[in-house]
Design an enzyme around this catalytic site. Structure first.
Site, PDB file in Angstrom:
ATOM      1  N   GLY A  12      87.317 -14.436  66.373  1.00 18.14           N
ATOM      2  CA  GLY A  12      86.534 -13.271  66.767  1.00 18.14           C
ATOM      3  C   GLY A  12      85.664 -12.798  65.862  1.00 18.14           C
ATOM      4  O   GLY A  12      85.374 -13.236  64.662  1.00 18.14           O
ATOM      5  N   SER A  40      91.424 -21.786  70.901  1.00 17.05           N
ATOM      6  CA  SER A  40      90.863 -22.111  69.619  1.00 17.05           C
ATOM      7  C   SER A  40      91.837 -22.698  68.452  1.00 17.05           C
ATOM      8  O   SER A  40      91.335 -23.118  67.393  1.00 17.05           O
ATOM      9  CB  SER A  40      90.500 -20.732  68.813  1.00 17.05           C
ATOM     10  OG  SER A  40      89.349 -19.936  69.616  1.00 17.05           O
ATOM     11  N   CYS A 129      86.007   2.170  65.237  1.00 15.95           N
ATOM     12  CA  CYS A 129      84.972   2.093  64.086  1.00 15.95           C
ATOM     13  C   CYS A 129      84.194   3.416  63.901  1.00 15.95           C
ATOM     14  O   CYS A 129      83.705   3.756  62.950  1.00 15.95           O
ATOM     15  CB  CYS A 129      84.036   0.861  64.492  1.00 15.95           C
ATOM     16  SG  CYS A 129      83.540   0.784  66.104  1.00 15.95           S
ATOM     17  N   GLN A 156      75.328   4.226  67.780  1.00 17.18           N
ATOM     18  CA  GLN A 156      76.287   3.168  67.641  1.00 17.18           C
ATOM     19  C   GLN A 156      75.340   1.956  67.940  1.00 17.18           C
ATOM     20  O   GLN A 156      74.698   1.687  68.812  1.00 17.18           O
ATOM     21  CB  GLN A 156      77.485   3.290  68.338  1.00 17.18           C
ATOM     22  CG  GLN A 156      78.455   4.201  68.188  1.00 17.18           C
ATOM     23  CD  GLN A 156      79.685   4.541  68.904  1.00 17.18           C
ATOM     24  OE1 GLN A 156      79.750   5.758  69.320  1.00 17.18           O
ATOM     25  NE2 GLN A 156      80.149   3.470  69.242  1.00 17.18           N
ATOM     26  N   SER A 159      76.896  -4.346  68.078  1.00 12.97           N
ATOM     27  CA  SER A 159      78.042  -5.499  67.745  1.00 12.97           C
ATOM     28  C   SER A 159      79.412  -4.376  67.863  1.00 12.97           C
ATOM     29  O   SER A 159      80.323  -4.996  68.071  1.00 12.97           O
ATOM     30  CB  SER A 159      77.936  -5.835  66.219  1.00 12.97           C
ATOM     31  OG  SER A 159      77.878  -4.572  65.415  1.00 12.97           O
ATOM     32  N   GLY A 160      79.265  -3.028  68.096  1.00 16.19           N
ATOM     33  CA  GLY A 160      80.635  -2.389  68.259  1.00 16.19           C
ATOM     34  C   GLY A 160      81.140  -2.860  69.831  1.00 16.19           C
ATOM     35  O   GLY A 160      82.148  -2.738  70.026  1.00 16.19           O
ATOM     36  N   LYS A 224      88.171   9.310  71.361  1.00 15.65           N
ATOM     37  CA  LYS A 224      88.714   8.688  70.180  1.00 15.65           C
ATOM     38  C   LYS A 224      88.207   9.254  68.966  1.00 15.65           C
ATOM     39  O   LYS A 224      89.118   9.676  68.025  1.00 15.65           O
ATOM     40  CB  LYS A 224      88.376   7.021  70.183  1.00 15.65           C
ATOM     41  CG  LYS A 224      88.927   6.244  71.195  1.00 15.65           C
ATOM     42  CD  LYS A 224      88.248   4.820  71.128  1.00 15.65           C
ATOM     43  CE  LYS A 224      88.864   4.015  72.083  1.00 15.65           C
ATOM     44  NZ  LYS A 224      88.256   2.503  72.160  1.00 15.65           N
ATOM     45  N   HIS A 253      77.301   1.452  62.396  1.00 17.52           N
ATOM     46  CA  HIS A 253      77.106   2.692  63.148  1.00 17.52           C
ATOM     47  C   HIS A 253      76.696   3.949  62.106  1.00 17.52           C
ATOM     48  O   HIS A 253      76.778   3.944  60.939  1.00 17.52           O
ATOM     49  CB  HIS A 253      78.650   3.067  63.480  1.00 17.52           C
ATOM     50  CG  HIS A 253      79.117   2.384  64.651  1.00 17.52           C
ATOM     51  ND1 HIS A 253      78.473   1.185  65.355  1.00 17.52           N
ATOM     52  CD2 HIS A 253      80.214   2.285  65.301  1.00 17.52           C
ATOM     53  CE1 HIS A 253      79.022   0.725  66.317  1.00 17.52           C
ATOM     54  NE2 HIS A 253      80.194   1.368  66.441  1.00 17.52           N
ATOM     55  N   ASN A 326      80.154  -1.076  61.012  1.00 18.70           N
ATOM     56  CA  ASN A 326      81.238  -1.062  61.900  1.00 18.70           C
ATOM     57  C   ASN A 326      82.120  -2.367  61.892  1.00 18.70           C
ATOM     58  O   ASN A 326      83.168  -2.218  62.209  1.00 18.70           O
ATOM     59  CB  ASN A 326      80.625  -0.766  63.290  1.00 18.70           C
ATOM     60  CG  ASN A 326      79.518  -1.731  63.570  1.00 18.70           C
ATOM     61  OD1 ASN A 326      78.575  -1.880  63.126  1.00 18.70           O
ATOM     62  ND2 ASN A 326      79.886  -2.391  64.758  1.00 18.70           N
TER      63      ASN A 326
END
Ligand code: 2RA
Length: 350
Positions: A12, A40, A129, A156, A159-160, A224, A253, A326
């Protein structure tokens, strides 16, 4: 004997950064086993200069593993981290599945490394993150000044939201480049095409939303920040308000922080504390145009902090702007650091 490490989710977005980190950090590991979904399995990835074949996630994949890092969706971690732990591995989990479990420590080595030793379930959680972008800086300031409340506004990166976030931003940017879009209400909608994981166009825009809807209009991402900061800093009643915003940045971020302390603060004092803090770089010379930006920070390990000011209306409050990659400190790097703390413990080094 050096401990055996398993990387679950090796293929990933975070797993890829992890293999890069494991190749460049001090080599504390014996065997490194790469684990991913059956889809995978059989792929060959390079780590520490050697090709390693990916094996499918199964109970047997954890045979002989001392530390297992998980960079997989919440439901996969929820199922498999306890299995790895039952097989004798210490699971270091980067999902949201266990972060608020009172029997699972939530660890940022620069702030609360000792908490990693108390892991009744054999699981240690890695924070989200956005929390990680600011908590190293807050931890250092809290030690000296005593944090009493926090207001955080995030900026942010795409890619978060994983590879689909990156792909969506790139496709949208390609569609709007060189156009006159962004001059009339709604003119971007319909032109940018697929919104991907975002609820509004991200190219040439900012979107005040990340995560899922929770009670009273708060987003999961905002909760969070509140819950994880309280747990990591050991301040269960800390007043925290967050607003999370997605910006058209690929990776890194940023967070604008308004932090109030029990004691009076000074800018010089904050500079001194943060210059001495491990994992923090102070870049704060606005007269020279120097402050952290995602474009300069991406691909680096530290938390970068600048724009440090004392609130004009409260001598106990500081305003700061922090940036952190991040995918590195916000995910893979902190997980690797936690795993290294466990490796040091298992080999009697700490
Ligand atoms: C985001 N913090 O940026 C999330 C990813 N865990 O969407």
């Amino acid at each position: 004997k050096k401990p055996t490490l398993a990387v679950v989710g090796a293929t990933g977005a975070v797993g890829t950064v992890m293999l890069d980190l494991l190749s460049t950090r001090e080599d504390v590991w014996g065997e490194i086993r790469l684990i991913a979904s059956a889809r995978s399995a059989g792929r060959k990835l390079v780590c520490r200069g050697r090709e390693i074949e990916v094996v499918a996630l199964s109970e047997e994949a954890f045979d002989g593993v001392d530390v297992a890092m998980f960079d997989v969706p919440d439901e996969v971690s929820a199922q498999w981290a306890p299995i790895a732990a039952a097989k004798g591995a210490v699971a270091v989990d980067n999902s949201g599945a266990f972060r608020m479990d009172p029997d699972v420590p939530l660890v940022v080595p620069e702030v609360n490394a000792a908490a990693a030793r108390n892991r009744p379930k054999g699981i240690i959680a890695n924070p989200n993150c956005t929390t990680l972008t600011m908590v190293v800086v807050l931890g250092a300031l809290h030690q000296r000044y005593g944090l009493s409340s926090l207001v955080a506004s995030s900026y942010q990166a795409a890619s978060g939201a994983g590879q689909p976030g990156i792909d969506t931003l790139r496709a949208q940017v390609a569609k709007v480049a060189g156009t006159n879009l962004g001059t009339h209400p709604g003119d971007l909608r319909g032109v940018v095409g697929d919104l991907g994981p975002f609820p509004a166009p991200l190219a040439l825009n900012v979107v005040p939303w990340a995560g899922s809807l929770k009670d009273d209009g708060w987003s999961s991402e905002e909760l969070k920040i509140r819950n994880e900061s309280r747990k990591i800093l050991g301040l269960p009643n800390l007043p925290v308000s967050a607003t999370c915003v997605r910006v058209p940045v690929v990776t890194t971020h940023s967070v604008a922080v308004h932090a109030t302390f029990e004691n009076e603060v000074t800018v010089a004092g904050a500079h001194e504390i943060l210059r001495a803090a491990p994992g923090v770089v102070v870049l704060d010379d606005p007269a020279a145009g120097e402050f952290p930006t995602p474009a300069d920070v991406v691909g680096t390990d530290p938390t970068w902090v600048g724009r440090i000011r004392r609130s004009m209306d409260d001598p106990r409050s500081l305003e700061l702007f922090v940036c952190g990659d991040n995918l590195r400190k916000g995910a893979a790097l902190n997980t690797a650091q936690i795993a290294e703390v466990v490796a040091a413990e298992l080999t009697g080094k700490i």
